[in-house]
Design a protein around this motif. Structure first.
Motif, PDB file in Angstrom:
ATOM      1  N   ILE A 303       0.562  -9.555 -11.706  1.00  0.00           N
ATOM      2  CA  ILE A 303      -0.916  -9.951 -11.611  1.00  0.00           C
ATOM      3  C   ILE A 303      -1.948  -9.247 -12.262  1.00  0.00           C
ATOM      4  CG2 ILE A 303      -2.561 -10.950  -9.653  1.00  0.00           C
ATOM      5  CD1 ILE A 303      -0.239 -12.738 -10.532  1.00  0.00           C
ATOM      6  N   ALA A 306      -2.079  -9.180 -15.734  1.00  0.00           N
ATOM      7  CA  ALA A 306      -1.917 -10.146 -16.400  1.00  0.00           C
ATOM      8  C   ALA A 306      -3.704 -10.860 -16.213  1.00  0.00           C
ATOM      9  CB  ALA A 306      -1.652 -11.652 -15.428  1.00  0.00           C
ATOM     10  N   LEU A 308      -5.983  -7.920 -16.400  1.00  0.00           N
ATOM     11  CA  LEU A 308      -6.453  -6.908 -17.576  1.00  0.00           C
ATOM     12  C   LEU A 308      -6.635  -7.647 -18.773  1.00  0.00           C
ATOM     13  CD1 LEU A 308      -5.597  -3.332 -15.462  1.00  0.00           C
ATOM     14  CD2 LEU A 308      -7.864  -4.711 -15.449  1.00  0.00           C
ATOM     15  N   GLY A 309      -4.875  -7.871 -19.087  1.00  0.00           N
ATOM     16  CA  GLY A 309      -4.289  -8.138 -20.491  1.00  0.00           C
ATOM     17  C   GLY A 309      -5.124  -9.319 -21.110  1.00  0.00           C
ATOM     18  N   VAL A 310      -5.726  -9.829 -20.270  1.00  0.00           N
ATOM     19  CA  VAL A 310      -6.579 -10.861 -20.670  1.00  0.00           C
ATOM     20  C   VAL A 310      -8.156 -10.662 -20.515  1.00  0.00           C
ATOM     21  CG1 VAL A 310      -5.105 -12.566 -20.602  1.00  0.00           C
ATOM     22  CG2 VAL A 310      -7.201 -12.113 -18.611  1.00  0.00           C
ATOM     23  N   GLY A 311      -7.770  -9.228 -21.010  1.00  0.00           N
ATOM     24  CA  GLY A 311     -10.040  -9.178 -20.657  1.00  0.00           C
ATOM     25  C   GLY A 311      -9.919  -9.043 -19.371  1.00  0.00           C
ATOM     26  N   ALA A 312      -9.797  -9.087 -18.326  1.00  0.00           N
ATOM     27  CA  ALA A 312     -10.698  -9.304 -17.281  1.00  0.00           C
ATOM     28  C   ALA A 312     -11.110  -8.105 -16.738  1.00  0.00           C
ATOM     29  CB  ALA A 312     -10.130  -9.558 -15.876  1.00  0.00           C
ATOM     30  N   SER A 313     -12.357  -7.111 -16.338  1.00  0.00           N
ATOM     31  CA  SER A 313     -12.915  -5.774 -15.826  1.00  0.00           C
ATOM     32  C   SER A 313     -12.240  -5.958 -14.721  1.00  0.00           C
ATOM     33  CB  SER A 313     -14.522  -6.402 -15.564  1.00  0.00           C
ATOM     34  OG  SER A 313     -15.022  -6.705 -14.688  1.00  0.00           O
ATOM     35  N   GLN A 316     -13.423  -7.990 -12.064  1.00  0.00           N
ATOM     36  CA  GLN A 316     -13.313  -9.478 -12.192  1.00  0.00           C
ATOM     37  C   GLN A 316     -11.727  -9.577 -11.326  1.00  0.00           C
ATOM     38  OE1 GLN A 316     -13.983 -10.085 -16.012  1.00  0.00           O
ATOM     39  NE2 GLN A 316     -15.832 -11.246 -15.010  1.00  0.00           N
ATOM     40  N   HIS A 321      -8.595 -11.959  -8.389  1.00  0.00           N
ATOM     41  CA  HIS A 321      -6.685 -11.991  -8.451  1.00  0.00           C
ATOM     42  C   HIS A 321      -6.182 -11.408  -7.244  1.00  0.00           C
ATOM     43  CE1 HIS A 321      -6.773 -14.287 -11.708  1.00  0.00           C
ATOM     44  NE2 HIS A 321      -7.163 -13.422 -12.907  1.00  0.00           N
TER      45      HIS A 321
ATOM     46  N   ASN B 103      -3.503  -1.715 -26.668  1.00  0.00           N
ATOM     47  CA  ASN B 103      -5.111  -1.829 -26.113  1.00  0.00           C
ATOM     48  C   ASN B 103      -4.508  -1.798 -24.427  1.00  0.00           C
ATOM     49  OD1 ASN B 103      -2.609  -3.644 -24.134  1.00  0.00           O
ATOM     50  ND2 ASN B 103      -3.811  -4.347 -24.367  1.00  0.00           N
ATOM     51  N   VAL B 133     -12.953  -3.566 -22.265  1.00  0.00           N
ATOM     52  CA  VAL B 133     -13.202  -5.468 -22.124  1.00  0.00           C
ATOM     53  C   VAL B 133     -12.653  -6.136 -23.506  1.00  0.00           C
ATOM     54  CG1 VAL B 133     -13.781  -7.378 -20.697  1.00  0.00           C
ATOM     55  CG2 VAL B 133     -13.480  -5.354 -19.482  1.00  0.00           C
ATOM     56  N   ARG B 136      -9.517  -5.251 -24.905  1.00  0.00           N
ATOM     57  CA  ARG B 136      -8.079  -6.287 -24.373  1.00  0.00           C
ATOM     58  C   ARG B 136      -8.590  -7.935 -24.656  1.00  0.00           C
ATOM     59  NH1 ARG B 136      -8.304  -3.244 -19.381  1.00  0.00           N
ATOM     60  NH2 ARG B 136      -7.213  -1.272 -20.067  1.00  0.00           N
ATOM     61  N   ALA B 137      -9.914  -8.254 -25.136  1.00  0.00           N
ATOM     62  CA  ALA B 137     -10.019  -9.865 -25.737  1.00  0.00           C
ATOM     63  C   ALA B 137      -9.612  -9.887 -26.876  1.00  0.00           C
ATOM     64  CB  ALA B 137     -10.991  -9.665 -25.405  1.00  0.00           C
ATOM     65  N   VAL B 139      -6.975  -7.471 -28.315  1.00  0.00           N
ATOM     66  CA  VAL B 139      -5.423  -7.374 -28.423  1.00  0.00           C
ATOM     67  C   VAL B 139      -5.296  -7.557 -26.918  1.00  0.00           C
ATOM     68  CG1 VAL B 139      -3.984  -5.573 -28.879  1.00  0.00           C
ATOM     69  CG2 VAL B 139      -6.161  -5.597 -29.810  1.00  0.00           C
ATOM     70  N   GLY B 140      -4.504  -8.905 -27.497  1.00  0.00           N
ATOM     71  CA  GLY B 140      -3.925  -9.418 -26.038  1.00  0.00           C
ATOM     72  C   GLY B 140      -2.186  -9.477 -25.508  1.00  0.00           C
ATOM     73  N   MET B 141      -1.438  -9.143 -25.166  1.00  0.00           N
ATOM     74  CA  MET B 141      -0.592  -8.944 -23.996  1.00  0.00           C
ATOM     75  C   MET B 141       0.217  -9.517 -23.183  1.00  0.00           C
ATOM     76  SD  MET B 141       0.243  -4.791 -23.413  1.00  0.00           S
ATOM     77  CE  MET B 141       2.003  -4.321 -23.314  1.00  0.00           C
ATOM     78  N   PRO B 148       2.348 -15.384 -14.840  1.00  0.00           N
ATOM     79  CA  PRO B 148       0.938 -16.497 -14.403  1.00  0.00           C
ATOM     80  C   PRO B 148       0.527 -16.140 -13.462  1.00  0.00           C
ATOM     81  CG  PRO B 148       3.345 -16.973 -13.998  1.00  0.00           C
ATOM     82  CD  PRO B 148       3.409 -15.952 -14.378  1.00  0.00           C
ATOM     83  N   PHE B 149      -1.153 -16.222 -13.054  1.00  0.00           N
ATOM     84  CA  PHE B 149      -1.636 -16.121 -12.514  1.00  0.00           C
ATOM     85  C   PHE B 149      -1.202 -17.491 -11.164  1.00  0.00           C
ATOM     86  CE2 PHE B 149      -4.735 -15.314 -15.208  1.00  0.00           C
ATOM     87  CZ  PHE B 149      -4.894 -13.776 -15.157  1.00  0.00           C
ATOM     88  N   TYR B 159      -8.896 -19.610 -17.938  1.00  0.00           N
ATOM     89  CA  TYR B 159      -9.385 -17.920 -17.142  1.00  0.00           C
ATOM     90  C   TYR B 159     -10.167 -16.934 -18.205  1.00  0.00           C
ATOM     91  CZ  TYR B 159     -10.159 -14.324 -14.082  1.00  0.00           C
ATOM     92  OH  TYR B 159     -10.640 -12.928 -13.960  1.00  0.00           O
ATOM     93  N   GLY B 160      -9.254 -16.937 -19.296  1.00  0.00           N
ATOM     94  CA  GLY B 160      -9.986 -15.910 -19.937  1.00  0.00           C
ATOM     95  C   GLY B 160     -11.186 -15.943 -20.991  1.00  0.00           C
ATOM     96  N   ILE B 163     -14.488 -16.133 -18.183  1.00  0.00           N
ATOM     97  CA  ILE B 163     -14.629 -14.796 -17.841  1.00  0.00           C
ATOM     98  C   ILE B 163     -15.370 -14.332 -19.021  1.00  0.00           C
ATOM     99  CG2 ILE B 163     -12.901 -14.178 -16.052  1.00  0.00           C
ATOM    100  CD1 ILE B 163     -11.804 -12.712 -17.883  1.00  0.00           C
ATOM    101  N   HIS B 164     -14.756 -14.418 -20.495  1.00  0.00           N
ATOM    102  CA  HIS B 164     -15.813 -14.034 -21.520  1.00  0.00           C
ATOM    103  C   HIS B 164     -17.001 -14.691 -21.870  1.00  0.00           C
ATOM    104  CE1 HIS B 164     -12.958 -11.421 -22.112  1.00  0.00           C
ATOM    105  NE2 HIS B 164     -11.618 -12.352 -22.089  1.00  0.00           N
ATOM    106  N   ARG B 213      -2.366 -18.529 -22.632  1.00  0.00           N
ATOM    107  CA  ARG B 213      -3.617 -17.547 -21.789  1.00  0.00           C
ATOM    108  C   ARG B 213      -3.569 -16.478 -22.509  1.00  0.00           C
ATOM    109  NH1 ARG B 213      -1.346 -15.128 -16.386  1.00  0.00           N
ATOM    110  NH2 ARG B 213      -0.629 -13.240 -17.336  1.00  0.00           N
ATOM    111  N   VAL B 217      -7.763 -16.267 -25.274  1.00  0.00           N
ATOM    112  CA  VAL B 217      -8.991 -15.885 -25.694  1.00  0.00           C
ATOM    113  C   VAL B 217      -9.551 -15.134 -27.214  1.00  0.00           C
ATOM    114  CG1 VAL B 217     -10.298 -13.643 -25.108  1.00  0.00           C
ATOM    115  CG2 VAL B 217      -8.040 -14.867 -23.442  1.00  0.00           C
TER     116      VAL B 217
END
Lengths: 419, 304
Positions: A303, A306, A308-313, A316, A321, B103, B133, B136-137, B139-141, B148-149, B159-160, B163-164, B213, B217
């Motif tokens: 989690i 996941a 961090l991977g979408v760019g959460a600080s 966040q 999460h 990333n 931050v 990673r926006a 370069v996604g992974m 999933p959350f 979500y992405g 937050i952005h 997901r 972004v």
């Protein structure tokens, strides 16, 4: 296969019986442990309820009180001679009693607190003056004990004449047991029939509110910092060891610390829920920190990845999460800590919360006591009537605990998520 | 244990290039001396064409250390635009470590140190002033295990962008969610139950949700770390089709244990072995005419 050697299946079969026997033994041992603890629990409850349920009722005497306008002639309602009203009513009910000593024995049947009840009635409703009312007033605790069968007639606490008057009142239907509202609406008292647990309940409530308000945010913040931000170093190791040690420190030590620091150095008020809450916070914090850290560690790393991977600080990730997933575990730790704090007496003795306090505390700095201390005080009192009240207060403590745990379970359900 | 010894021995021979008296009897060498020997080794030179014209990401002399362990040794490799590069190699060869450098996900691992340069559109992502931050926006992974959350399908994708601050209002957010799910090939399956938990989907659907997901972004590069290893062949097929689709818009680096998958989805293939990048080339070339003996051994199934 080989002629001399037994087959594997034969060896397995042979050991199987032994294995199953061991399994059954193991199962029975577990079951036995549960049954044993249930028996003890049942015994505990039976003894508390058996001792305490009689405290829910209080013997009362019905008297025809005439609110004589003469008594209120001075005009000051608060300072009128209320005990006189009761005496007059008693003399009228027992006209044969004329001797001075006998009359005093007669008035001894009614609680000394009955006059306060009349005073409150008059203060609330002036129109009573000049009227004649039949009013139920609390009987003295010896009468109460006699009616409930806890006091033998030969004990000598009541004279032959008093016993005869009680018999007369009973035959007239003027002596009966009524629900004991005083127990739930009054503070402590030297007179058992006037003593109630409300003061202690309110004191416990304020104290625990302070404890919760301080220990939950502090504990969670500490756990989050140590678990998520702190670098692994000698310092953090030292802090960790110390937190674990604090969890094992005897609670009275925290009381001494509170006495020295909060009362001595800071000059905070004695016997106050705010100081009690702070002392209990010290005691509760390690429990909450340890449970919260375990809850944070239990959040799956996937989690975190996941988020961090979408760019959460990092913040966040933690707020959105990790914390929501760890919250149920943190609440469990908090409730364990709070339950311990609720039942704690020793540290509170050190900061003066053991004082005899009649008033119901109105705030965090008012002198107060808490339920376990109230139980301790009552258990220490010589009057027989305090025995049942001690048990009743224990029941109230258990009820308080159950309500608190119930609330935590509801909260946990709301935050719990499956993944 | 047998295979591990064999791999190491193979490597040592290749590495030194000459047969020393000890090397001629590898079975008598105590295994514990091997890492010490390796520490003195020079990184293997990369065979093939690690560089492309106008790359999206360029890695130069990348070294990764986990504490004392030298996990990636002097790797230089380009990630081309609008193409898929597959990283293959036996377990523990460093391909996942390498992809996580792209990333900076390795930042989260304690004791992990990265040296060298990784350029994204000419900018070194390991430079001091770079913030992870926005990186990673860009370069996604997508991870090995679908993750999933524990929230609704909609919230997972939203979500992405949320937050952005990619959407100004709810309608825009709805649109991002819909297009992302469509591109991930999941829209038709979930459009009626966007409020259901993302974790209620099947494994393959969950992985596509994770891809949605990631796309939501709007990244430039998508890294995939064995995205199909937990999926059945049908779900794997869908993801592979999806990767081929996504290639038009994104640059993709994928780590895989399946050589067939590498052959199916990628244009370029990089072969890693014990922290070294052994060979890079066009995928057909790697699988038909590998130049390095280790690559040949691996793809012919001699080990791994």
């Amino acid at each position: 296969m080989n002629n001399g050697k037994p087959k594997t299946i034969e060896i397995v079969q042979r050991s199987l019986v032994r294995r199953y026997r061991a399994e059954r033994r193991f199962r029975r041992m577990g079951l036995g442990a549960i049954v044993l603890s249930l028996v003890f629990l049942g015994f505990l409850f039976a003894s508390i309820v058996g001792n305490g349920y009689t405290a829910l009722f209080q013997t009362q005497v019905q008297l025809d009180i005439s609110f004589d306008p003469e008594t209120f002639a001075t005009g000051e309602l608060a300072n009128a001679d209320y005990p006189r009203l009761i005496k007059e009513a008693l003399y009228k009910a027992f006209p044969q009693v004329t001797a001075r000593g006998e009359r005093r024995a007669l008035t001894g049947l009614v609680s000394s607190g009955a006059a306060f009840q009349l005073r409150q009635m008059v203060l609330a409703d002036r129109s009573l003056i000049g009227t004649r009312r039949s009013i139920w007033l609390p009987a003295d605790d010896d009468v109460d004990m006699l009616v409930k069968g806890h006091l033998s007639r030969q004990a000598g606490r009541l004279s032959e004449a008093q016993l005869a008057w009680i018999g007369q009142l009973q035959s007239q239907g003027k002596l009966a047991k009524h629900f004991n509202w005083t127990l739930f609406t009054a503070g402590d008292s030297r007179e058992p029939e006037l003593a109630g647990i409300l003061g202690a309940v309110v004191g416990s409530f304020y104290t625990l509110l302070v404890t919760l308000a301080l220990s939950f945010p502090l504990g969670v913040a500490t756990a989050v910092y140590l678990e998520e931000f702190a670098p692994r170093s000698r310092w953090t190791d030292l802090i960790e060891v110390n937190i674990n040690n604090l969890a094992a420190v005897p609670s009275i030590v925290f009381g001494l610390l509170g006495l020295a620091v909060f009362l001595g150095a800071f000059g905070m008020p004695r016997s106050a829920p705010v100081v009690g809450g702070m002392v209990l916070t010290l005691m509760t914090l390690p429990t909450i920190i340890i449970a919260s850290r375990a809850a944070l560690q239990a959040v799956p790393p996937s989690i975190r990845d996941a988020a961090l991977g979408v760019g959460a600080s990092k913040m966040q990730m933690i707020l959105h999460h990790v914390l929501p997933l760890a919250l149920p575990g943190m609440l469990t730790g908090t409730i364990i800590g709070m339950a311990r704090a609720l039942g704690e007496t020793a540290p509170l003795l050190m900061i003066g919360m053991v004082a005899f306090i009649v008033d119901i505390p109105g705030g965090f700095t008012d002198p107060a006591t808490v339920l376990p201390v109230q139980i301790y005080l009552w258990a220490d009192s010589p009057e027989r009537a305090f025995v049942e009240r001690t048990a009743a207060a224990t029941l109230a403590l258990l009820a308080f605990l159950i309500v608190m745990n119930g609330l935590a379970v509801v909260l946990r359900r709301r935050f719990e998520r499956r993944w | 244990m047998e295979t591990a010894t064999e791999q190491r021995t193979l490597f040592t021979k290749e590495e030194i290039g000459v047969t020393t008296p000890e090397d001629s009897k590898p079975q008598h060498r105590p295994e514990k001396t091997l890492p010490a020997d390796r520490a003195q080794d020079k990184p293997a030179p990369t065979v093939g064409k690690p560089f492309v014209d106008n790359p999206r990401m360029a890695c130069r002399h990348v070294n990764v250390f986990y504490g004392d362990k030298h996990a990636i040794r002097d790797v230089s490799l380009d990630i081309g635009r609008n193409q898929v590069i597959a990283m293959i190699g036996p377990s523990g060869c460093g391909k996942s470590t390498f992809i996580r450098c792209l990333n900076r996900m390795n930042d989260t691992i304690e004791g992990c140190r990265v040296t060298g340069e990784i350029l994204l559109d000419g900018q070194n992502i390991y430079a001091r002033q770079v913030d992870v931050v926005p990186l990673r926006a860009q370069v996604g992974m997508v991870f090995q295990k679908p993750n999933p959350f524990p929230k609704s399908i909609y919230d997972n994708v939203a979500y992405g962008p949320k937050i952005h601050g990619l959407a100004r209002n709810r309608a825009e957010l709805d649109e991002i969610v819909e297009t992302s799910l469509q591109r991930a090939g999941l829209w038709d399956e979930v459009k009626d139950r966007l409020s259901h938990a993302g974790t209620s989907l099947s494994g393959g659907q969950q992985q596509r949700l994770c891809i949605a997901r990631t796309i939501a972004v709007g990244p430039e590069v998508i890294l995939m770390d064995e995205p199909c290893s937990a999926l059945d062949p049908i779900a794997t097929g869908k993801i592979e089709e999806l990767i081929d689709e996504l290639r038009r818009q994104y640059s993709i680096a994928i780590v895989t244990h399946s050589m067939q998958q590498a052959a199916r989805v990628s244009q370029r293939t990089a072969y890693f072995h014990l922290g070294d990048l052994i060979e890079v080339g066009r995928t057909e070339q790697i699988f038909t005419t590998p130049r390095h003996k280790l690559t040949q051994d691996y793809i012919t199934g001699r080990f791994g």
